[in-house]
Design a protein around this motif. Sequence first.
Motif, PDB file in Angstrom:
ATOM      1  N   UNK A 161      46.992  96.268 -22.439  1.00  0.00           N
ATOM      2  CA  UNK A 161      48.138  96.595 -21.582  1.00  0.00           C
ATOM      3  C   UNK A 161      49.378  96.866 -22.427  1.00  0.00           C
ATOM      4  N   UNK A 162      49.558  96.078 -23.478  1.00  0.00           N
ATOM      5  CA  UNK A 162      50.724  96.267 -24.355  1.00  0.00           C
ATOM      6  C   UNK A 162      50.664  97.627 -25.053  1.00  0.00           C
ATOM      7  N   UNK A 163      49.484  98.020 -25.521  1.00  0.00           N
ATOM      8  CA  UNK A 163      49.347  99.315 -26.202  1.00  0.00           C
ATOM      9  C   UNK A 163      49.644 100.471 -25.256  1.00  0.00           C
ATOM     10  N   UNK A 164      49.183 100.364 -24.024  1.00  0.00           N
ATOM     11  CA  UNK A 164      49.445 101.421 -23.042  1.00  0.00           C
ATOM     12  C   UNK A 164      50.937 101.525 -22.758  1.00  0.00           C
ATOM     13  N   UNK A 165      51.593 100.368 -22.628  1.00  0.00           N
ATOM     14  CA  UNK A 165      53.047 100.371 -22.400  1.00  0.00           C
ATOM     15  C   UNK A 165      53.777 101.047 -23.551  1.00  0.00           C
ATOM     16  N   UNK A 166      53.381 100.714 -24.789  1.00  0.00           N
ATOM     17  CA  UNK A 166      54.028 101.315 -25.957  1.00  0.00           C
ATOM     18  C   UNK A 166      53.826 102.826 -25.975  1.00  0.00           C
ATOM     19  N   UNK A 167      52.631 103.274 -25.629  1.00  0.00           N
ATOM     20  CA  UNK A 167      52.342 104.711 -25.601  1.00  0.00           C
ATOM     21  C   UNK A 167      53.171 105.405 -24.521  1.00  0.00           C
ATOM     22  N   UNK A 168      53.317 104.767 -23.370  1.00  0.00           N
ATOM     23  CA  UNK A 168      54.120 105.338 -22.288  1.00  0.00           C
ATOM     24  C   UNK A 168      55.591 105.447 -22.675  1.00  0.00           C
ATOM     25  N   UNK A 169      56.113 104.387 -23.289  1.00  0.00           N
ATOM     26  CA  UNK A 169      57.516 104.395 -23.716  1.00  0.00           C
ATOM     27  C   UNK A 169      57.769 105.552 -24.680  1.00  0.00           C
ATOM     28  N   UNK A 170      56.844 105.745 -25.622  1.00  0.00           N
ATOM     29  CA  UNK A 170      56.985 106.833 -26.598  1.00  0.00           C
ATOM     30  C   UNK A 170      56.812 108.197 -25.926  1.00  0.00           C
TER      31      UNK A 170
ATOM     32  N   UNK B  15      57.240 109.094 -22.781  1.00  0.00           N
ATOM     33  CA  UNK B  15      58.330 109.406 -21.847  1.00  0.00           C
ATOM     34  C   UNK B  15      59.702 109.380 -22.509  1.00  0.00           C
ATOM     35  N   UNK B  16      59.709 109.058 -23.829  1.00  0.00           N
ATOM     36  CA  UNK B  16      60.957 109.051 -24.602  1.00  0.00           C
ATOM     37  C   UNK B  16      62.006 108.131 -23.966  1.00  0.00           C
ATOM     38  N   UNK B  17      61.578 106.916 -23.603  1.00  0.00           N
ATOM     39  CA  UNK B  17      62.472 105.965 -22.945  1.00  0.00           C
ATOM     40  C   UNK B  17      63.315 105.220 -23.976  1.00  0.00           C
ATOM     41  N   UNK B  18      64.544 104.922 -23.598  1.00  0.00           N
ATOM     42  CA  UNK B  18      65.443 104.183 -24.485  1.00  0.00           C
ATOM     43  C   UNK B  18      65.146 102.686 -24.395  1.00  0.00           C
TER      44      UNK B  18
ATOM     45  N   UNK C 263      54.720 107.516 -12.939  1.00  0.00           N
ATOM     46  CA  UNK C 263      53.999 106.841 -14.010  1.00  0.00           C
ATOM     47  C   UNK C 263      52.481 106.942 -13.865  1.00  0.00           C
ATOM     48  N   UNK C 264      52.003 107.281 -12.670  1.00  0.00           N
ATOM     49  CA  UNK C 264      50.568 107.255 -12.390  1.00  0.00           C
ATOM     50  C   UNK C 264      49.760 108.175 -13.310  1.00  0.00           C
ATOM     51  N   UNK C 265      50.101 109.458 -13.348  1.00  0.00           N
ATOM     52  CA  UNK C 265      49.347 110.411 -14.167  1.00  0.00           C
ATOM     53  C   UNK C 265      49.588 110.182 -15.663  1.00  0.00           C
ATOM     54  N   UNK C 266      50.848 109.949 -16.111  1.00  0.00           N
ATOM     55  CA  UNK C 266      51.047 109.628 -17.537  1.00  0.00           C
ATOM     56  C   UNK C 266      50.226 108.429 -17.988  1.00  0.00           C
ATOM     57  N   UNK C 267      50.048 107.427 -17.120  1.00  0.00           N
ATOM     58  CA  UNK C 267      49.244 106.255 -17.481  1.00  0.00           C
ATOM     59  C   UNK C 267      47.817 106.688 -17.824  1.00  0.00           C
ATOM     60  N   UNK C 268      47.226 107.544 -16.976  1.00  0.00           N
ATOM     61  CA  UNK C 268      45.875 108.021 -17.238  1.00  0.00           C
ATOM     62  C   UNK C 268      45.815 108.897 -18.487  1.00  0.00           C
ATOM     63  N   UNK C 269      46.849 109.685 -18.678  1.00  0.00           N
ATOM     64  CA  UNK C 269      46.876 110.570 -19.851  1.00  0.00           C
ATOM     65  C   UNK C 269      46.902 109.782 -21.156  1.00  0.00           C
ATOM     66  N   UNK C 270      47.509 108.595 -21.146  1.00  0.00           N
ATOM     67  CA  UNK C 270      47.599 107.786 -22.364  1.00  0.00           C
ATOM     68  C   UNK C 270      46.237 107.249 -22.803  1.00  0.00           C
TER      69      UNK C 270
END
Length: 386
Positions: free
Chosen positions: A134-143, A145-148, A118-125
Amino acid sequence: MNLLVKEKYLTKTKMSELVGWSEANGRRWVKYFKEYIPTIKYNNKELYTSESLQIVKLLKNFSNEGFTMLEIKDILKKEGIQKVKKNAMEIKSKYEKNESNKSYNENIADTIPSNRNLLIPFLQMIQDGNSYSAHEITEKLVHFLNLTEDQRLMRYENKSDSILLSRIRSVRYSLKKEGYVEEISKLTYKITSEGIGLLNDTQREIENEINELEKVVDPLTVVNEKIEELKNELSDNLLKQLMNVHWKKFEDIVVDLLTAMGYGDGEVTQRSNDGGLDGIIKEDKLGLENIYVQAKKWASNKSVGREVVQSFSGALDAKGARKGVFITTSYFTEGAKNYAHRLESKKIILIDGKELSKLMIDYNVGVEINNTIVLKGIDFDYFKDE
């Protein structure tokens, strides 16, 4: 408003303290649920009432049961605050049955990205240099990483924390501590020049830095883990204490708990002729809506089966009652749970020993505060220009 009247009301800080939240955490919850929490104005300041305190305690109870802020708000929108206040246990049970994330699933848990991944994807977002909550970053990560939904909501076994959110918080702390992101306001973050530099490094340099970042441990995580251990130990000891009390005292404790949870005025029924009912909770002053209680102080290895719950259901029918709470120090069989779940004309909530002891802790029944730890953080609002 004179001083005497003012003292009847609470500040946000005092209300957070009474609920057991830090000031920052209390402020966050009050802000998120402000439309449901009554306030009064005094000298251009917002103060809170006893009703406000009860609602905040209700929110904390839902949170302790593993519901997220988003889930709680959705429930309040669907059910209405008054209904949730009167039927909290019933509503929690209703929504828990429809949430797959409430049960730990190892196969799903194994597919959730690790801290390392998650470290590098977090920075990429946030590499565009803009600020994100924090909520926006989480939403971007979920999208990204295509998480269910199951991966997103899955919780640790026997804990209320979301696995994904816990890992994102840990990653966020590591990146912040090492200077790759900065917190520009409360729970709002922005990438730094060092963070941009890391993304532009070679793959080998990135891997080396990830190895270093994995060694960074959030002390708050350690504290929370220790607090969880202490709470579990207290829960076990409390259950042992319950096993040593007289059955009459146990009935009193059960009624005290339900009253402390805000379900109305409670009383123990006549000892000699209770008709299979041990207590009554009057939800309104006139007793138009009653909750009947059955309390069984049984050994931890003695299960409460379907036939016992069915007998309680019959006692409710004899009273023309629609609501019942069955509380035991032991546990319920699957047959008992299935029977209670399938009832249509009435609602019976089953509370086993483990849940009973945790509820007593949450509502300060049979426990006392030994120590209070206050963790402070930056008040970003204080540093803003007027």
